[in-house]
Write an enzyme that holds these catalytic residues in place. Structure first.
Site, short mmCIF file in Angstrom:
data_model
loop_
_atom_site.label_atom_id
_atom_site.label_comp_id
_atom_site.label_asym_id
_atom_site.label_seq_id
_atom_site.Cartn_x
_atom_site.Cartn_y
_atom_site.Cartn_z
N ASP A 1 -11.67 -28.32 -17.36
CA ASP A 1 -10.91 -27.18 -16.81
C ASP A 1 -10.30 -26.43 -17.98
O ASP A 1 -9.86 -27.04 -18.96
CB ASP A 1 -9.81 -27.70 -15.87
CG ASP A 1 -9.33 -26.66 -14.87
OD1 ASP A 1 -9.45 -26.89 -13.66
OD2 ASP A 1 -8.84 -25.59 -15.32
N ALA B 1 -15.15 -24.52 -10.97
CA ALA B 1 -14.50 -23.59 -11.90
C ALA B 1 -14.89 -22.16 -11.59
O ALA B 1 -16.07 -21.83 -11.48
CB ALA B 1 -14.88 -23.93 -13.34
N SER C 1 -18.57 -19.79 -0.56
CA SER C 1 -17.49 -19.38 0.33
C SER C 1 -18.07 -18.70 1.56
O SER C 1 -19.11 -18.02 1.49
CB SER C 1 -16.60 -18.38 -0.41
OG SER C 1 -15.71 -17.75 0.49
N TYR D 1 -15.96 -10.54 -5.65
CA TYR D 1 -15.82 -12.00 -5.57
C TYR D 1 -16.92 -12.59 -4.69
O TYR D 1 -17.64 -13.53 -5.09
CB TYR D 1 -14.44 -12.38 -5.02
CG TYR D 1 -14.33 -13.83 -4.62
CD1 TYR D 1 -14.39 -14.84 -5.58
CD2 TYR D 1 -14.22 -14.21 -3.28
CE1 TYR D 1 -14.32 -16.18 -5.21
CE2 TYR D 1 -14.14 -15.54 -2.91
CZ TYR D 1 -14.19 -16.52 -3.87
OH TYR D 1 -14.13 -17.85 -3.51
N LYS E 1 -20.40 -15.06 -5.61
CA LYS E 1 -20.81 -16.32 -4.97
C LYS E 1 -22.26 -16.24 -4.49
O LYS E 1 -23.05 -17.17 -4.65
CB LYS E 1 -19.88 -16.66 -3.80
CG LYS E 1 -18.47 -17.02 -4.22
CD LYS E 1 -18.44 -18.32 -4.99
CE LYS E 1 -17.06 -18.67 -5.50
NZ LYS E 1 -17.05 -19.82 -6.41
P1 NAD Z 1 -8.27 -22.97 -8.21
O1 NAD Z 1 -8.01 -21.71 -8.95
O2 NAD Z 1 -7.10 -23.80 -7.80
O3 NAD Z 1 -9.26 -23.90 -9.03
C1 NAD Z 1 -10.23 -23.39 -9.93
C2 NAD Z 1 -10.05 -24.12 -11.25
O4 NAD Z 1 -11.05 -23.68 -12.16
C3 NAD Z 1 -8.69 -23.86 -11.89
O5 NAD Z 1 -8.11 -25.10 -12.27
C4 NAD Z 1 -9.02 -23.02 -13.12
O6 NAD Z 1 -8.12 -23.26 -14.19
C5 NAD Z 1 -10.45 -23.46 -13.43
N1 NAD Z 1 -11.28 -22.47 -14.12
C6 NAD Z 1 -11.46 -21.16 -13.80
N2 NAD Z 1 -12.37 -20.60 -14.62
C7 NAD Z 1 -12.79 -21.59 -15.46
C8 NAD Z 1 -13.72 -21.64 -16.52
N3 NAD Z 1 -14.41 -20.55 -16.89
N4 NAD Z 1 -13.90 -22.81 -17.18
C9 NAD Z 1 -13.20 -23.92 -16.83
N5 NAD Z 1 -12.30 -23.92 -15.83
C10 NAD Z 1 -12.10 -22.78 -15.15
O7 NAD Z 1 -9.15 -22.59 -6.93
P2 NAD Z 1 -9.63 -23.48 -5.71
O8 NAD Z 1 -8.98 -22.94 -4.50
O9 NAD Z 1 -9.50 -24.91 -6.02
O10 NAD Z 1 -11.16 -23.06 -5.65
C11 NAD Z 1 -12.17 -23.83 -6.25
C12 NAD Z 1 -13.51 -23.14 -6.04
O11 NAD Z 1 -13.74 -22.98 -4.65
C13 NAD Z 1 -13.61 -21.73 -6.64
O12 NAD Z 1 -14.90 -21.56 -7.17
C14 NAD Z 1 -13.38 -20.83 -5.46
O13 NAD Z 1 -14.02 -19.58 -5.62
C15 NAD Z 1 -14.03 -21.63 -4.34
N6 NAD Z 1 -13.49 -21.30 -3.02
C16 NAD Z 1 -12.15 -21.39 -2.80
C17 NAD Z 1 -11.64 -21.05 -1.56
C18 NAD Z 1 -10.15 -21.11 -1.30
O14 NAD Z 1 -9.71 -20.54 -0.33
N7 NAD Z 1 -9.36 -21.83 -2.07
C19 NAD Z 1 -12.49 -20.62 -0.53
C20 NAD Z 1 -13.86 -20.56 -0.78
C21 NAD Z 1 -14.35 -20.90 -2.04
C1 UD1 Z 2 -9.10 -14.63 1.91
C2 UD1 Z 2 -10.18 -13.89 1.18
C3 UD1 Z 2 -11.43 -14.74 1.16
C4 UD1 Z 2 -11.13 -16.10 0.56
C5 UD1 Z 2 -10.00 -16.75 1.33
C6 UD1 Z 2 -9.58 -18.04 0.71
C7 UD1 Z 2 -9.70 -11.50 1.54
C8 UD1 Z 2 -10.14 -10.25 2.21
N1 UD1 Z 2 -10.42 -12.60 1.83
O1 UD1 Z 2 -9.56 -14.86 3.23
O2 UD1 Z 2 -12.45 -14.12 0.42
O3 UD1 Z 2 -12.28 -16.92 0.59
O4 UD1 Z 2 -8.86 -15.89 1.32
O5 UD1 Z 2 -8.94 -18.85 1.67
O6 UD1 Z 2 -8.78 -11.52 0.75
N2 UD1 Z 2 -2.29 -13.08 6.74
C9 UD1 Z 2 -1.10 -12.56 7.17
N3 UD1 Z 2 -0.06 -12.50 6.30
C10 UD1 Z 2 -0.14 -12.91 5.01
C11 UD1 Z 2 -1.37 -13.45 4.56
C12 UD1 Z 2 -2.44 -13.52 5.45
O7 UD1 Z 2 -0.98 -12.18 8.33
O8 UD1 Z 2 0.84 -12.80 4.25
C13 UD1 Z 2 -3.42 -13.20 7.69
C14 UD1 Z 2 -4.67 -12.43 7.28
O9 UD1 Z 2 -4.61 -11.12 7.74
C15 UD1 Z 2 -5.75 -13.28 7.96
C16 UD1 Z 2 -5.19 -14.69 7.92
O10 UD1 Z 2 -3.78 -14.55 7.75
O11 UD1 Z 2 -5.90 -12.91 9.31
C17 UD1 Z 2 -5.73 -15.53 6.76
O12 UD1 Z 2 -5.55 -14.81 5.55
P1 UD1 Z 2 -5.85 -15.47 4.13
O13 UD1 Z 2 -5.19 -16.79 4.03
O14 UD1 Z 2 -5.52 -14.45 3.09
O15 UD1 Z 2 -7.41 -15.77 4.16
P2 UD1 Z 2 -8.64 -14.77 4.47
O16 UD1 Z 2 -8.20 -13.39 4.65
O17 UD1 Z 2 -9.43 -15.39 5.56
#
Ligand code: NAD
Ligand code: UD1
Length: 339
Positions: A33, A83, A126, A150, A154
């Site tokens: 990381d 990452a 995602s 974003y 993906k």
């Molecule tokens: P996060 O930011 O907590 O974790 C990502 C980690 O990757 C971090 O620790 C960051 O320091 C590290 N990182 C970023 N770029 C890097 C690089 N170039 N080299 C090495 N380390 C690097 O995010 P998360 O929520 O744990 O998400 C993990 C993965 O899942 C991501 O790829 C994200 O796009 C994907 N994802 C997350 C969600 C969500 O809602 N959390 C939803 C769908 C997909």
């Molecule tokens: C968002 C991202 C999505 C990502 C995901 C990670 C956008 C458009 N989409 O999704 O790409 O994968 O986060 O979990 O940013 N809401 C409120 N008040 C707030 C925050 C959110 O009402 O302060 C509502 C939003 O309108 C939505 C729901 O809560 O209906 C969930 O929102 P959020 O947690 O941001 O996730 P996504 O929008 O689904």
């Protein structure tokens, strides 16, 4: 001999929970990381949960020379690739930065694996690749039309890994499309700590409950949903973590590429989450209904059937458990790993 699994982004939210699930399943997680969005103090917490901290390497997945050394020196059996950058708004403002980290980073990693003969790769995709779906629950066969850089980053990686597997059938690849990961480990020792003002719903609700924010702005109350607020498929981060172990086991059992949704198959509205959080915390969550957030989809949830059929995985933790675990983490760690 436990197998070593390289976990890129393993210090982050989902990666750290997956380290716990890997250790519980008898694997040795090796975390790589760059700490761009995480804190090395997570390692001590992982040691408290699993008995031993995963080995940690501070480095960037775009550093090919470092990866070549790593694969040469360690008996790495497979890679789980978390990452990357994940803030939709930032990706609109800085698309090249996002493509560089998420797409180029994945290509450097896959090329290093190809050279080293490591053929098992589980990739964090995602549900955002579906964009605004025609209907829910969304099957994996639904049209792919991400609406921002974003999401496109993906999809580009998904497509490139599909081409790679077609070019060399020995690859074993899992593309995991997460719905909305929330919650924390049940100990409350690890969880999600966004830097600055949270964009996502659950971290914001947590910060209102603990008194760091006055009230939640509900983004829109006039959607065509049962209570007018947005509906999502929230999935407990430990269920998600266990989904990665299931995908790894599947990849070990056979070559090929699988693309699966990781979600619960259930939709919950913003107000459902608020009510569940109030039950879990015993606190009132102040909120007001504000305007819709630009770019938001009214409602979507995933079809989890394929994950069950191919990986033998399904989510088991309820929305109440997601809120209770988020709350335990938030209360114990109001400033994240700073204490
Ligand atoms: P996060 O930011 O907590 O974790 C990502 C980690 O990757 C971090 O620790 C960051 O320091 C590290 N990182 C970023 N770029 C890097 C690089 N170039 N080299 C090495 N380390 C690097 O995010 P998360 O929520 O744990 O998400 C993990 C993965 O899942 C991501 O790829 C994200 O796009 C994907 N994802 C997350 C969600 C969500 O809602 N959390 C939803 C769908 C997909
Ligand atoms: C968002 C991202 C999505 C990502 C995901 C990670 C956008 C458009 N989409 O999704 O790409 O994968 O986060 O979990 O940013 N809401 C409120 N008040 C707030 C925050 C959110 O009402 O302060 C509502 C939003 O309108 C939505 C729901 O809560 O209906 C969930 O929102 P959020 O947690 O941001 O996730 P996504 O929008 O689904």
């Amino acid at each position: 001999m436990p197998k070593t699994i390289l976990v890129t982004g393993g210090a982050g939210f989902i990666g750290s929970h997956t380290c716990v699930a890997l250790a519980a399943a008898g694997y040795l997680p090796l975390v790589l990381d760059n700490l761009g969005n995480s804190d090395r103090r997570v390692l001590d917490r992982l040691a408290r949960i699993s008995g031993v901290a995963p080995e940690f390497i501070e480095g960037d997945v775009r550093d090919r020379a470092m990866l070549d050394r790593l694969f040469a020196e360690r008996p790495i059996a497979g890679v789980i690739h978390f990452a990357g950058l994940k803030a939709v708004g930032d990706s609109v403002a800085d698309p090249i930065g996002y493509y560089d980290n998420n797409v180029h980073g994945s290509f450097v990693l896959a090329a290093a694996m190809q050279a080293a003969g490591v053929r098992i790769l589980i990739f964090s995709s995602s549900a955002t690749v579906y964009g605004d779906p025609d209907s829910s629950p969304i099957p994996e066969s639904a049209p792919l039309r991400p609406a921002n850089p974003y999401g496109r980053s993906k999809l580009m990686v998904e497509q490139a890994l599909g081409d790679l597997q077609r070019a060399d059938a020995s690859w074993r690849i899992g593309l995991l499309r997460y719905f909305n990961p929330v919650g924390a480990h049940e100990t409350g020792l690890i969880g999600e700590h966004p830097q600055g003002r949270p964009n996502n719903l659950m971290p914001f609700v947590c910060q209102v409950a603990v008194g760091l924010r006055d009230q939640l702005a509900v983004h829109g109350g006039d959607y065509p949903t049962p209570d007018g607020t947005g509906v999502r498929d929230y999935v407990h981060v430990m269920d998600l973590a266990e989904g990665h172990v299931a995908a790894l086991r599947h990849a070990e059992s056979q070559p090929g590429l699988v693309t699966v949704n990781l979600g619960t198959g259930l939709g919950a509205s913003v107000l459902d989450v608020v009510k569940a959080f109030e039950r879990a915390s015993g606190r009132k969550i102040a909120y007001h209904i504000g305007p819709r957030r630009p770019g938001d989809v009214p409602a979507y949830w995933g079809d989890p059937t394929l994950a069950q059929d191919t990986l033998g995985w399904r989510a088991t933790r309820s929305l109440d458990a997601m809120c209770a675990d988020s709350w335990r983490w938030q209360q114990g760690n109001p400033r994240g790993y700073e204490g």
